[in-house]
Design a protein around this motif. Structure first.
Motif, PDB file in Angstrom:
ATOM      1  N   ASN A   3       0.829  -1.186   0.000  1.00 57.33           N
ATOM      2  CA  ASN A   3       0.000   0.000   0.000  1.00 57.33           C
ATOM      3  C   ASN A   3       0.876   1.253   0.000  1.00 57.33           C
ATOM      4  N   LEU A   4       1.175   1.752  -1.166  1.00 55.09           N
ATOM      5  CA  LEU A   4       2.041   2.914  -1.326  1.00 55.09           C
ATOM      6  C   LEU A   4       1.435   4.151  -0.670  1.00 55.09           C
ATOM      7  N   GLU A   5       0.142   4.326  -0.795  1.00 51.84           N
ATOM      8  CA  GLU A   5      -0.510   5.497  -0.224  1.00 51.84           C
ATOM      9  C   GLU A   5      -0.403   5.510   1.301  1.00 51.84           C
ATOM     10  N   GLN A   6      -0.573   4.363   1.925  1.00 47.52           N
ATOM     11  CA  GLN A   6      -0.461   4.269   3.375  1.00 47.52           C
ATOM     12  C   GLN A   6       0.971   4.571   3.823  1.00 47.52           C
ATOM     13  N   MET A   7       1.949   4.049   3.082  1.00 45.36           N
ATOM     14  CA  MET A   7       3.346   4.296   3.422  1.00 45.36           C
ATOM     15  C   MET A   7       3.664   5.785   3.310  1.00 45.36           C
ATOM     16  N   PHE A   8       3.164   6.432   2.255  1.00 45.56           N
ATOM     17  CA  PHE A   8       3.390   7.863   2.102  1.00 45.56           C
ATOM     18  C   PHE A   8       2.743   8.640   3.239  1.00 45.56           C
ATOM     19  N   CYS A   9       1.526   8.277   3.625  1.00 49.87           N
ATOM     20  CA  CYS A   9       0.833   8.978   4.713  1.00 49.87           C
ATOM     21  C   CYS A   9       1.595   8.846   6.029  1.00 49.87           C
ATOM     22  N   GLU A  10       2.150   7.679   6.294  1.00 53.91           N
ATOM     23  CA  GLU A  10       2.927   7.485   7.514  1.00 53.91           C
ATOM     24  C   GLU A  10       4.217   8.308   7.471  1.00 53.91           C
ATOM     25  N   ALA A  11       4.875   8.359   6.324  1.00 56.59           N
ATOM     26  CA  ALA A  11       6.082   9.179   6.184  1.00 56.59           C
ATOM     27  C   ALA A  11       5.734  10.654   6.340  1.00 56.59           C
TER      28      ALA A  11
END
Length: 56
Positions: A3-11
């Motif tokens: 889940n790229l979007e979730q990883m970006f949101c966490e970053a």
């Protein structure tokens, strides 16, 4: 990564908390330095680095 979007949101959440606290801790420097904003945000760069290291 699944889940790229979730990883970006966490970053991005991490950067929102870390960068202001880090900037408060920096020592004052009398030298002139450029603070020109880049094309990518810190969150985007961190996400790309995580993906690069995850793939290798």
């Amino acid at each position: 990564m699944d889940n790229l979007e979730q990883m970006f949101c966490e970053a991005d959440d991490c950067c929102q908390r870390f960068i202001p606290a880090w900037q408060q801790e920096l020592l004052e420097n009398e030298d002139k330095c450029r603070n020109k904003p880049g094309q990518l945000s810190e969150s985007e760069v961190i996400t790309l680095l995580i993906l690069f290291h995850h793939e290798n």
